[in-house]
Design a protein around this motif. Structure first.
Motif, mmCIF file in Angstrom:
data_model
loop_
_atom_site.group_PDB
_atom_site.id
_atom_site.type_symbol
_atom_site.label_atom_id
_atom_site.label_comp_id
_atom_site.label_asym_id
_atom_site.label_seq_id
_atom_site.Cartn_x
_atom_site.Cartn_y
_atom_site.Cartn_z
ATOM 1 N N GLY A 265 -3.575 -9.656 -11.640
ATOM 2 C CA GLY A 265 -2.361 -9.316 -10.875
ATOM 3 C C GLY A 265 -2.868 -7.983 -10.694
ATOM 4 N N VAL A 266 -1.314 -7.258 -9.475
ATOM 5 C CA VAL A 266 -2.130 -5.878 -9.082
ATOM 6 C C VAL A 266 -0.273 -5.377 -8.938
ATOM 7 C CG1 VAL A 266 -3.018 -4.121 -7.547
ATOM 8 C CG2 VAL A 266 -3.910 -6.490 -7.948
ATOM 9 N N SER A 267 -0.365 -4.075 -10.021
ATOM 10 C CA SER A 267 0.901 -3.165 -9.380
ATOM 11 C C SER A 267 1.168 -2.057 -9.655
ATOM 12 C CB SER A 267 1.961 -4.133 -10.484
ATOM 13 O OG SER A 267 3.152 -3.401 -10.184
ATOM 14 N N PHE A 268 1.527 -1.067 -8.972
ATOM 15 C CA PHE A 268 1.579 0.053 -9.402
ATOM 16 C C PHE A 268 2.777 0.758 -9.894
ATOM 17 C CE2 PHE A 268 1.820 0.326 -4.373
ATOM 18 C CZ PHE A 268 3.311 0.364 -4.508
ATOM 19 N N TYR B 22 6.799 -4.700 1.717
ATOM 20 C CA TYR B 22 5.288 -3.783 1.475
ATOM 21 C C TYR B 22 4.853 -3.686 2.616
ATOM 22 C CZ TYR B 22 6.523 -3.693 -3.406
ATOM 23 O OH TYR B 22 6.762 -3.629 -4.599
ATOM 24 N N ASN B 23 5.132 -2.394 3.486
ATOM 25 C CA ASN B 23 4.102 -3.132 5.199
ATOM 26 C C ASN B 23 3.980 -1.672 5.721
ATOM 27 O OD1 ASN B 23 6.095 -1.255 5.846
ATOM 28 N ND2 ASN B 23 7.432 -3.495 6.908
ATOM 29 N N ASN B 24 3.871 -0.497 4.274
ATOM 30 C CA ASN B 24 3.595 0.933 4.572
ATOM 31 C C ASN B 24 1.591 1.033 4.315
ATOM 32 O OD1 ASN B 24 4.346 0.864 1.744
ATOM 33 N ND2 ASN B 24 5.919 2.718 2.325
ATOM 34 N N HIS B 25 1.705 2.635 3.628
ATOM 35 C CA HIS B 25 0.324 2.489 3.716
ATOM 36 C C HIS B 25 0.081 2.514 2.474
ATOM 37 C CE1 HIS B 25 2.579 5.914 2.213
ATOM 38 N NE2 HIS B 25 2.122 6.325 1.426
ATOM 39 N N THR B 26 1.175 2.186 1.619
ATOM 40 C CA THR B 26 0.417 1.195 -0.279
ATOM 41 C C THR B 26 0.879 0.546 -0.559
ATOM 42 O OG1 THR B 26 2.942 2.335 -0.873
ATOM 43 C CG2 THR B 26 1.247 4.145 -0.645
ATOM 44 N N ILE C 162 -2.183 0.393 -11.638
ATOM 45 C CA ILE C 162 -2.764 1.262 -10.969
ATOM 46 C C ILE C 162 -2.027 2.191 -11.454
ATOM 47 C CG2 ILE C 162 -3.734 2.294 -8.536
ATOM 48 C CD1 ILE C 162 -3.661 -0.534 -7.887
ATOM 49 N N ALA C 163 -2.175 3.676 -11.687
ATOM 50 C CA ALA C 163 -1.536 4.342 -11.993
ATOM 51 C C ALA C 163 -1.508 5.615 -10.518
ATOM 52 C CB ALA C 163 -1.992 5.399 -12.783
#
Length: 462
Positions: free
Chosen positions: A29-32, A138-142, A44-45
């Motif tokens: 999985g992935v998360s910031f 979650y629809n923006n640049h990040t 992701i830091a």
């Protein structure tokens, strides 16, 4: 319990981002956000204006992170990069490049999250377990590259929401997503404070078509007064334009529909190229009838099952902040709370207030929060809600936010109202005055905080 499917190896991450792996690791999985990290995730830091994700690396690994993307070496498995934001974007692009899924992009001034969720549910009926979508908003640049980076390798359909508040933002997002199908739900004066006109908003939304894959499909709102403007842009990027709506002439059209008094939704007969479909729609309102046509158009465009889509639309749950309905237990009966607290602009306010007017009720109560980013027209747009509230036979309007002063002035002598700069007066009124049989609509821009009213009335804390 089987292990979560492999999403990324440290080698793949390093190749995608141009970074250097400290050791071998595998991520599922992935998360910031370190608060959302689960076992096996990649953290992701990110450096932001208010905080630095590098401060939370230890917390992420304590929560079970398998590895991290960092700009400074840490005492954990990691991939070292020069810029974490650029690395996130690169990982999103790599996920898109390796995917064989059919990708659908959704944008619009209103309705994009609902259409995204409904479309994902419809496609899930066709390929259970192989549909990936953006979560939350979650629809923006990040949010968009994060949603891409989370897409499983074996995804059959990917549905991505894309938003914008300035010109040029959608071009960056859609060229990352590269959709096979691109949908615009509607055009309205959302974020009008950042644009010279609604026509400029339409042009900014039409940027979504710039990312269409060859032979891609553009899906357009036929009922919109800006349809021809959108279609002219879409035609530059696609030979396959499909219109949807409720008016005669739309390619995918709600030919007939009636409100279903028992369910609160609608019974619809839709006409599509090649046939028709009769189905029930769980969500109420004419705006959702149009949204359903957009969903059917996309399902047909990717060759999925229309009958299954009809079943999915009949079983759609309400979304928190976007139409979820709650029965509030009171002494002697129940009141209905309609939660539209996540977002608001003049167009979405109009349709939800109108829907409130069609809802059988002892009293209709509208809790309305300020609409933001409306620029010089803010006072006019807020005051313009007065006629809509009167037409909907609203009995009480509880107004929250400084911008609502214009509406308060316009309501003098027309219906009962109370105005406050925060939620406290509105919540106090509801706790003291709410009666069985009442219907309460809660709607406003997310930052106004009306979700705290919903939470307080449904058992949470204000």
């Amino acid at each position: 319990m089987s292990a979560a499917p492999l999403l990324w190896t440290s080698t793949e991450i390093a190749v995608a981002t141009g970074g250097k792996a400290s050791s071998e690791f595998f991520a599922s999985g992935v998360s910031f956000d370190s608060r959302e990290i689960g076992t096996g995730d990649l953290f992701i830091a990110m450096r932001g204006a208010a905080s630095d994700g590098h401060r939370y690396v230890d917390q992420a690994f304590a929560a079970g992170a398998a590895g991290a993307i960092v700009e400074v070496a840490v005492d954990h498995p990691h991939v070292l990069v020069a810029d974490s934001m650029a690395a996130l974007e690169a990982l999103g692009r790599a996920a898109r490049a390796r995917s064989t899924a059919q990708i659908i992009g959704v944008t619009g001034s209103a309705g994009k999250t609902g259409v995204k969720e409904a479309l994902a549910a419809a496609l899930e009926r066709h390929r259970p377990g192989f549909v990936h979508r953006s979560v939350k908003s979650y629809n923006n640049h990040t949010g968009v590259p994060l949603s891409l980076a989370r897409m499983p390798r074996d995804t059959a359909y990917g549905v991505f929401e894309m938003g914008m508040s300035h010109a040029g933002e959608l071009t960056a997002l859609t060229t990352m997503v590269r959709p096979h199908v691109a949908i615009i739900t509607t055009i309205a004066p959302a974020h009008i404070g950042n644009f010279p006109s609604i026509e400029a908003i339409a042009d900014a939304k039409a940027e979504i078509f710039a990312g269409l894959e060859p032979q891609g499909t553009a899906i357009l709102p036929f009922d919109s007064p800006y349809y021809e403007r959108l279609a002219a842009v879409a035609a530059k990027h696609s030979n396959h334009l499909v219109s949807f709506g409720t008016k005669f002439g739309a390619d995918v059209r709600a030919h007939d529909w009636v409100a279903d008094a028992q369910s609160g939704g609608s019974l619809i007969t839709a006409e599509l190229p090649g046939g028709s479909l009769c189905f029930a729609l769980a969500h109420p309102g004419e705006h959702w009838v149009a949204n359903a046509m957009a969903v059917l158009a996309a399902v047909q465009a990717v060759g999925a099952d229309l009958a299954g889509a009809g079943i999915a639309l009949a079983e759609l749950p309400g979304l928190a902040g976007r139409g979820a309905r709650h029965q509030l237990a009171l002494s002697g009966g129940q009141a209905l709370l309609i939660d539209e607290s996540y977002n608001a602009n003049p167009a979405s306010m109009a349709v939800t207030i109108a829907q409130l007017g069609q809802q059988p009720a002892k009293r209709r109560i509208a809790v309305l929060g300020a609409m933001l980013e409306l620029g010089d027209g803010s006072g006019r747009f807020h005051a313009g809600l007065a006629d809509q509230l009167v037409d909907a036979k609203v009995d009480m309007a509880l107004l929250v936010g400084e911008e609502m002063a214009a509406l308060a002035f316009a309501l003098v002598g027309r219906l009962e109202f109370a105005h406050g700069t925060d939620i406290a007066p509105a919540l106090a009124w509801l706790r003291a005055e709410l009666c069985p049989g009442d219907v309460v609509l809660v709607k406003g821009s997310n930052s106004v905080g009306l979700s705290r009213i919903v939470s307080a009335l449904t058992g949470g804390e204000a």
